[in-house]
Design an enzyme around this catalytic site. Structure first.
Site, PDB file in Angstrom:
ATOM      1  CD  GLN A   1      27.447 -27.549   3.444  1.00 15.83           C
ATOM      2  OE1 GLN A   1      26.399 -28.038   3.020  1.00 15.83           O
ATOM      3  NE2 GLN A   1      28.552 -28.248   3.523  1.00 15.83           N
TER       4      GLN A   1
ATOM      5  CG  HIS B   1      28.986 -15.797  14.873  1.00 16.72           C
ATOM      6  ND1 HIS B   1      27.900 -15.090  14.422  1.00 16.72           N
ATOM      7  CD2 HIS B   1      29.797 -15.946  13.800  1.00 16.72           C
ATOM      8  CE1 HIS B   1      28.047 -14.813  13.135  1.00 16.72           C
ATOM      9  NE2 HIS B   1      29.187 -15.326  12.739  1.00 16.72           N
TER      10      HIS B   1
ATOM     11  CG  ASP C   1      30.398 -14.753   9.676  1.00 16.68           C
ATOM     12  OD1 ASP C   1      29.497 -15.538  10.032  1.00 16.68           O
ATOM     13  OD2 ASP C   1      31.045 -14.039  10.463  1.00 16.68           O
TER      14      ASP C   1
ATOM     15  NE  ARG D   1      19.594 -31.300  -2.325  1.00 15.25           N
ATOM     16  CZ  ARG D   1      20.198 -31.830  -1.270  1.00 15.25           C
ATOM     17  NH1 ARG D   1      21.304 -32.525  -1.401  1.00 15.25           N
ATOM     18  NH2 ARG D   1      19.692 -31.687  -0.067  1.00 15.25           N
TER      19      ARG D   1
ATOM     20  CG  ASN E   1      20.400 -32.217   3.301  1.00 14.66           C
ATOM     21  OD1 ASN E   1      20.543 -32.891   2.292  1.00 14.66           O
ATOM     22  ND2 ASN E   1      21.360 -32.063   4.195  1.00 14.66           N
ATOM     23  CD  GLU E   2      23.153 -35.476   4.658  1.00 15.48           C
ATOM     24  OE1 GLU E   2      23.718 -35.115   5.698  1.00 15.48           O
ATOM     25  OE2 GLU E   2      23.770 -35.842   3.651  1.00 15.48           O
TER      26      GLU E   2
ATOM     27  CG  ASN F   1      22.296 -36.403   0.406  1.00 14.53           C
ATOM     28  OD1 ASN F   1      21.779 -36.303  -0.704  1.00 14.53           O
ATOM     29  ND2 ASN F   1      22.329 -35.413   1.271  1.00 14.53           N
TER      30      ASN F   1
ATOM     31  CE1 TYR G   1      29.402 -36.598  -0.136  1.00 10.45           C
ATOM     32  CE2 TYR G   1      27.461 -37.059   1.179  1.00 10.45           C
ATOM     33  CZ  TYR G   1      28.181 -36.211   0.362  1.00 10.45           C
ATOM     34  OH  TYR G   1      27.664 -34.978   0.046  1.00 10.45           O
TER      35      TYR G   1
ATOM     36  CD  GLU H   1      24.411 -33.691   0.044  1.00 12.92           C
ATOM     37  OE1 GLU H   1      25.352 -34.172   0.712  1.00 12.92           O
ATOM     38  OE2 GLU H   1      23.607 -32.859   0.498  1.00 12.92           O
TER      39      GLU H   1
HETATM   40  C1  LIG Z   1      27.923  -8.221   9.163  1.00 14.63           C
HETATM   41  O1  LIG Z   1      28.939  -9.085   9.616  1.00 14.63           O
HETATM   42  C2  LIG Z   1      30.244  -8.647   9.344  1.00 14.63           C
HETATM   43  C3  LIG Z   1      31.191  -9.743   9.766  1.00 14.63           C
HETATM   44  O2  LIG Z   1      31.016 -10.851   8.944  1.00 14.63           O
HETATM   45  C4  LIG Z   1      30.506  -7.333  10.065  1.00 14.63           C
HETATM   46  O3  LIG Z   1      31.788  -6.864   9.737  1.00 14.63           O
HETATM   47  C5  LIG Z   1      29.453  -6.310   9.659  1.00 14.63           C
HETATM   48  O4  LIG Z   1      29.597  -5.148  10.413  1.00 14.63           O
HETATM   49  C6  LIG Z   1      28.053  -6.874   9.841  1.00 14.63           C
HETATM   50  N1  LIG Z   1      27.077  -5.946   9.247  1.00 14.63           N
HETATM   51  C7  LIG Z   1      25.983  -5.599   9.858  1.00 14.63           C
HETATM   52  C8  LIG Z   1      25.077  -4.700   9.091  1.00 14.63           C
HETATM   53  O5  LIG Z   1      25.716  -5.978  10.979  1.00 14.63           O
END
Ligand SMILES: *[C@@H]1O[C@H](CO)[C@@H](O)[C@H](O)[C@H]1NC(C)=O
Ligand SMILES: *[C@@H]1O[C@H](CO)[C@@H](O)[C@H](O)[C@H]1NC(C)=O
Ligand SMILES: *[C@@H]1O[C@H](CO)[C@@H](O)[C@H](O)[C@H]1NC(C)=O
Ligand SMILES: *[C@@H]1O[C@H](CO)[C@@H](O)[C@H](O)[C@H]1NC(C)=O
Length: 492
Positions: A39, A59, A72, A97, A186-187, A327, A329, A395
């Site tokens: 996160q 992805h 990412d 934590r 966790n959870e 946790n 909420y 949490e």
């Molecule tokens: C890692 O991921 C990013 C996208 O978040 C990408 O642009 C980049 O090329 C990636 N790097 C490698 C080393 O794969």
């Protein structure tokens, strides 16, 4: 002092009429904040890190996340951890934590050749915390299964216990000298039931009534194995504590006749995990075993879909925690929904329907409403059901859309912390620590960056991901500094 506090409340929190509680938190009470690797860390593919199921899932299936986002980059906490430790220090927390990303340590999950860069990252974070006198509380597993292990079935494969244990061993060995509190999982309810039984979280298997129970069975065995490993080998060396974090919605009977259904729901939701670990008899809750066995037989199975522990396993799992991480909420109403629907599902096993009272104030998350008395009742229920365990609230928090002037969050924290004080002083519940979820806005699973739980606002459109204190950060700081709920305005 009370007068000064009150005047201060008027000035800062505009006409505070609540708070200034008659109770103080005990002197040794620990306040902290909580976070999870996927996160907030970002840096998903740097320094040898392998892909986890959350990398793959977001992805391949961006449609599962409301704003089609992913983790990412997230808060880029991987690169900004020194700044974040300064923020924690400024807040005055006693502990932090966070979770370890399994695939930073073992990039494929297979337990050989741990990745030195991954270990170095967590060493640097732990050292920085130590330098600033902040106690680390470390979650070993916060949902990010290495993708190659998921390809082998993940937690539905009993071999996962060995993989998990080797990962835990590397964590204990490398980090154990500085970590005072360990959390094995966790959870599990969210991960196994909503991620395997339903499709709300990765790996989104959506095989309710089957995959969830298999996942839970191996997860509980993995938990106990990690506890015993720590207890036998590492506790004598480092003297830390180890527990598990369970999440619970409080289920209030929708009318007094529904107490039995509400209790059944509590057992299926939290008792599933707590009963094997925290009761004298151990094993799954009797009501869960009974309902699933009966429904399985009606469906033509020759055995229950809920796997059985051997007598040896029951003993091994029983008592395998120094504290109960909790946790919490929100609250739901519950009513009996006994049915003849033979479709295989968790819901047709427990046969309880749950719903919200429309009069309860809501947060930005669909499942979150503001019911502080549910928190107090739940804490008392934990005390009564599990022989007064040490509880760490790992949490608690409130979601909105990210505004800096977050009066609703201040009001939520004020009311929930007052409920916590009542649980401690009026119901004798042994709560030793409390973590606000969360330090800063982050990737909120299927809610992406839409609903925000942070004490600090994060601008995700800026490459630098600046953190900005919200009003709730100031409120929490004064609570911590004064060991009591300082005045606030109740708005929900
Ligand atoms: C890692 O991921 C990013 C996208 O978040 C990408 O642009 C980049 O090329 C990636 N790097 C490698 C080393 O794969
Ligand atoms: C999960 O399964 C249910 C029932 O089989 C189905 O209605 C639902 O569309 C599935 N959800 C996903 C996300 O696959
Ligand atoms: C709370 O604990 C104290 C001290 O152990 C005891 O005297 C008191 O009776 C308890 N109160 C309740 C409500 O259990
Ligand atoms: C405690 O509350 C007072 C306001 O009465 C405030 O001035 C002080 O900064 C608070 N303490 C800490 C350590 O935050």
């Amino acid at each position: 002092m009370k007068v000064l506090l009150y005047i201060f409340g008027l000035l800062v929190f505009s006409f505070g009429t609540h708070g200034d509680s008659i109770y103080q938190f005990p002197d040794d009470f620990l306040f902290g904040t909580a976070a999870a690797a996927y996160q907030n860390e970002g840096a998903w593919n740097v320094s040898g890190k392998g892909p986890s199921i959350w990398d793959t899932f977001t992805h391949l299936h961006s449609e599962f996340v409301v704003d089609h986002s992913n983790g990412d980059v997230a808060c880029d906490a991987y690169h900004k951890f020194k700044e974040d430790v300064q923020i924690l220090k400024e807040l005055g927390v006693k502990f932090y934590r966070f979770s370890i990303a399994w695939t930073r340590i073992f990039p494929t999950g297979l337990p050989h050749n741990p990745n030195a860069d991954g270990i170095a990252f967590y060493n640097a974070l732990l050292d920085e915390l130590q330098k600033n006198s902040i106690i680390p509380m470390v979650t070993i597993f916060h949902w990010d299964v290495p993708q190659p292990l998921q390809n082998l079935g993940g937690f539905m494969n009993p071999k996962m216990i060995d993989y998990y244990i080797e990962y835990a061993r590397v964590a204990f060995e490398n980090f154990g000298d500085r970590v005072r509190y360990w959390i094995t999982f966790n959870e599990p309810k969210q991960f196994c039931q909503e991620g395997h039984g339903e499709a709300y979280y990765a790996p989104a298997l959506n095989m309710s009534g089957v995959a969830d129970y298999l996942c839970g069975h191996n997860l509980l065995r993995s938990h106990a194995a990690a506890y015993h490993l720590y207890n036998d080998i590492y506790r004598p060396l480092f003297g830390g504590e180890i527990g598990i974090t369970l999440n619970g919605l409080w289920f209030e009977p929708s009318n007094p006749q529904e107490e039995e259904a509400a209790e059944r729901m509590r057992q299926f939701y939290l008792g599933w995990w707590a009963h094997p670990i925290f009761t004298a008899e151990g094993d799954y809750p009797p009501v869960m075993k009974e309902y699933i066995a009966k429904r399985s037989a009606q469906q033509g199975f020759r055995w229950s879909r809920l796997p059985e522990f051997t007598a040896e396993e029951v003993e091994y799992i029983k008592g395998s925690a120094d504290f109960l991480g909790f946790n919490h909420y929100s609250t739901f109403l519950a009513a009996n929904a006994e049915n003849d629907d033979l479709t295989i599902s968790f819901a047709n096993d427990h046969q309880v329907k749950t719903f919200l009272d429309p009069s309860w104030p809501k947060g930005a998350s669909s499942w979150l409403s503001v019911v502080p008395w549910g928190f107090r009742k739940f804490l008392k229920w934990l005390r009564d059901s599990y022989d007064n365990p040490y509880i760490v609230v790992t949490e608690n928090g409130y979601s909105d859309l990210g505004q800096i002037h977050d009066a609703e969050r201040v009001s939520y924290y004020g009311q929930y912390l007052e409920a916590l004080l009542q649980a401690i002083y009026e119901d004798n519940v042994s709560v030793i620590a409390y973590a606000a979820w969360t330090l800063m806005d982050n990737f909120e699973w299927f809610d992406g960056y839409k609903s925000r739980f942070g004490l600090y606002y994060v601008d995700f459109s800026s490459p630098n991901r600046p953190r900005i204190a919200k009003d709730s950060a100031r409120f929490y700081k004064y609570v911590i500094g004064n060991n009591t709920v300082v005045p606030y305005k109740k708005v929900n």
